[in-house]
Design an enzyme around this catalytic site. Structure first.
Site, short mmCIF file in Angstrom:
data_model
loop_
_atom_site.label_atom_id
_atom_site.label_comp_id
_atom_site.label_asym_id
_atom_site.label_seq_id
_atom_site.Cartn_x
_atom_site.Cartn_y
_atom_site.Cartn_z
N PHE A 134 7.08 7.25 9.33
CA PHE A 134 6.68 8.65 9.54
C PHE A 134 6.49 9.41 8.24
CE2 PHE A 134 8.91 7.43 13.45
CZ PHE A 134 7.94 7.75 14.40
N THR B 69 1.05 1.01 11.86
CA THR B 69 0.83 1.74 13.11
C THR B 69 -0.11 0.91 13.99
OG1 THR B 69 1.04 3.81 11.90
CG2 THR B 69 0.00 3.92 14.08
N PRO C 171 -7.12 -0.21 10.11
CA PRO C 171 -8.18 0.82 10.17
C PRO C 171 -8.88 0.83 11.52
CG PRO C 171 -8.95 -1.10 8.95
CD PRO C 171 -7.51 -1.36 9.29
N CYS D 203 -4.49 8.63 8.62
CA CYS D 203 -3.78 8.37 9.88
C CYS D 203 -4.22 9.19 11.08
CB CYS D 203 -2.29 8.59 9.67
SG CYS D 203 -1.59 7.42 8.50
N ARG E 43 -8.28 26.74 2.32
CA ARG E 43 -6.86 26.36 2.44
C ARG E 43 -5.91 27.55 2.47
NH1 ARG E 43 -5.73 21.09 3.88
NH2 ARG E 43 -7.27 19.71 3.00
N GLY F 115 0.81 -1.21 0.00
CA GLY F 115 0.00 0.00 0.00
C GLY F 115 0.84 1.26 0.00
N ARG G 94 -8.77 9.36 1.65
CA ARG G 94 -9.24 8.83 2.93
C ARG G 94 -9.42 9.95 3.96
NH1 ARG G 94 -5.19 3.77 3.57
NH2 ARG G 94 -3.73 5.27 2.66
#
Ligand SMILES: NC(=O)c1ccc[n+]([C@@H]2O[C@H](COP(=O)([O-])OP(=O)(O)OC[C@H]3O[C@@H](n4cnc5c(N)ncnc54)[C@H](O)[C@@H]3O)[C@@H](O)[C@H]2O)c1
Ligand SMILES: O=c1ccn([C@@H]2O[C@H](COP(=O)(O)OP(=O)(O)O[C@H]3O[C@H](CO)[C@@H](O)[C@H](O)[C@H]3O)[C@@H](O)[C@H]2O)c(=O)[nH]1
Length: 469
Positions: A164, A133, A94, A278, A445, A13, A348
């Site tokens: 990271f 993670t 997830p 994340c 933004r 992934g 996501r």
């Protein structure tokens, strides 16, 4: 511990693919095989025209150089495991959708299945590295599963080596990481395994950047790093609401605060809300961990970071409705950007999904444009976000365009949801001419030159800046 000659990565992934492709590039003496159960994904990694399954600047160059030399992609998970001296477990973790801890805890099913597979097919000892993670002490569960299910002659040393990298900058992050973190048990075997992994990274990462700590500290550090990064965004977004109410300007406040070397300037960009696979997942994971440890005050503290993010997204869509004379029913809203940040095709937890869902609840028509996100992904995200609206109805109310100019045609309002640079450079004079009047722009933004747009005739609202309609 003998040197590592063959690496297998389970999970091709966003993390497994780029990370192990870079390891292969930087360590031509090591054979790296990335395996996945998803045939389509592996086919894309192997595609002759390099139509890779993820968009990441610089990734194609890395794959072009290493693939077929010492980098391989395969669905033969068992063979990959059997041949390897070191295995990265880089599968998805997830948030659980049902059962105990639903909505908070990490779903460790994929990690467990991968671990059980390693135990079931291994004929030799291996170093098993947690790349995913995971909650604190997951390595212990992995060790228990491996020891209980493998032949006596196989020994497994577990390391934690959280990743990271940030999407959009993954290759740069992997080439020049701030730090590589390796967690191990304090035993001689644990330390030897830690040395073996350190030697791999030392092929291109300066040794002083390779940090070695205990297993549990390593696992927790990953959750802590994401929680603290997200907390900075929620803090600046909370202040952005005060700015809008007072006439202060959030970019000036962030600049002033960030000049304090104790605070620093990074991750203080106010936005319509953080997204990505994340931040939310890992904070909820930390909340769950805190609750399980009977630390409700700690859980509430971190939960607030996510609640503030939800508030920011809702506050922004409400602002659009309020500004458009309290109704957007039947109006055309152009949403520019659908990815959760620029330079990725990943959607996501993207704030854009929440915005379009809110606009649908108000019965608006929405025109979407994103330079990287594939259309099927947008439909799948919106179907999931709007479960009560049939796809056929959704497809009447939402249109996806292949340019920003087209998406903005006949719109009452343009919403900037992702900070793609190209949105700054489009011909806003043309956009204005083709829009209904008054023509509104909502910059979620702080991307556009608001004064320039106002001179053209737009009514501009910028997140974190007092009203200047
Ligand atoms: N996306 C990021 O930027 C990022 C950064 C740092 C850490 N992480 C963490 O890394 C982990 C992976 O994230 P991702 O974004 O790469 O996920 P992903 O969903 O993109 O990839 C995971 C892959 O694992 C495969 N997989 C699952 N179970 C498998 C099994 N038993 N055997 C073989 N393949 C299997 C899936 O098919 C999928 O292709 C997660 O724990 C995530 O939290 C992600
Ligand atoms: O000042 C900022 C910085 C970021 N964002 C938003 O925050 C989200 C996350 O951005 P970023 O952290 O750059 O991307 P990710 O790929 O999600 O990376 C985070 O999550 C990864 C997965 O764990 C970690 O590995 C990375 O270190 C961590 O930065 C995006 O929606 C950004 O638009 C802001 O709103 N303001």
């Amino acid at each position: 511990m003998p040197a590592v000659n063959k690496i297998c990565c389970i999970g091709a992934g966003y993390v497994g693919g780029p990370t192990c492709a870079v390891i292969a590039l930087k360590c031509p003496h090591i054979q790296v095989t990335i395996v996945d159960i998803n045939q389509t994904r592996i086919d894309a990694w192997n595609s002759e025209d390099y139509k890779l399954p993820i968009y990441e600047p610089g990734l194609e160059g890395v794959v072009r150089e290493a693939r077929g030399r010492n980098l391989f992609f395969s669905t033969d998970v068992d063979k990959g495991i059997q041949e390897a001296d070191l295995i990265f477990v880089s599968v998805n973790t997830p948030t659980k959708k049902s059962g105990v801890g639903a909505g908070f805890a990490a779903d460790l099913n994929y990690v467990e299945l991968a671990t059980r597979r390693i135990a079931a097919v291994s004929h030799s000892s291996k170093i098993v590295v947690e790349k995913s993670t995971v909650p604190c002490r997951t390595a212990e569960s992995m060790r228990t599963i491996l020891e209980a299910n493998s032949p006596a002659e196989c020994r497994f040393d577990i390391l934690s080596n959280p990743e990271f990298l940030a999407e959009g900058t993954a290759i740069n992050d992997l080439f020049a990481p701030d730090r590589v973190l390796v967690g191990s048990l304090e035993t001689p075997e644990g330390k030897a395994a830690c040395d073996a992994l350190t030697e791999i990274y030392a092929n291109w990462v300066p040794r002083e950047r390779i940090l070695t700590v205990g297993l549990w500290s390593s696992e927790l550090s990953k959750l802590a790093a994401n929680a603290m990064l997200a907390q900075r965004i929620s803090s600046i977004n909370a202040l952005s609401a005060i700015c809008e109410a007072t006439g202060a300007c959030i970019d000036e406040v962030a600049y002033a605060v960030g000049k304090d070397s104790r605070v620093g300037p990074s991750f203080l960009r106010a936005s319509v809300g953080f997204g990505g696979s994340c931040f939310q997942k890992d904070i909820l994971n930390l909340v769950y961990l805190s609750e399980c440890l009977h630390l409700p005050e700690v859980a509430n503290y971190w939960r607030q970071v996510v609640l503030m993010n939800e508030y920011q997204k809702t506050r922004f869509s409400k602002k659009v409705v309020d500004t458009l004379f309290n109704t957007i029913t039947g109006k055309n809203i152009a949403v520019l950007g659908f990815a959760f940040k620029a330079d990725t095709g990943d959607t996501r937890e993207s704030a854009a999904i929440s915005l379009v869902r809110d606009f649908q609840a108000e019965n608006a028509n929405v025109n979407i444009y994103d330079p990287q996100v594939v259309h099927e992904q947008i439909w799948s995200d919106l179907s999931e976000a709007c479960p009560t609206i049939p796809l056929t109805t959704l497809q009447k109310r939402v249109k996806i365009f292949s340019s920003a100019l087209e998406a903005c045609k006949n719109a009452e309002a343009v919403v900037i949801a992702t900070e793609w640079r190209e949105f700054r450079d489009i011909d806003w004079n043309v956009v204005y001419l083709n829009m209904k009047k008054p023509a509104f722009v909502f910059d979620g933004r702080i991307l556009l030159d608001a004064d320039k747009l106002r001179n053209i005739g737009f009514k501009v609202t910028v997140i974190g800046r007092g009203e200047k309609l």
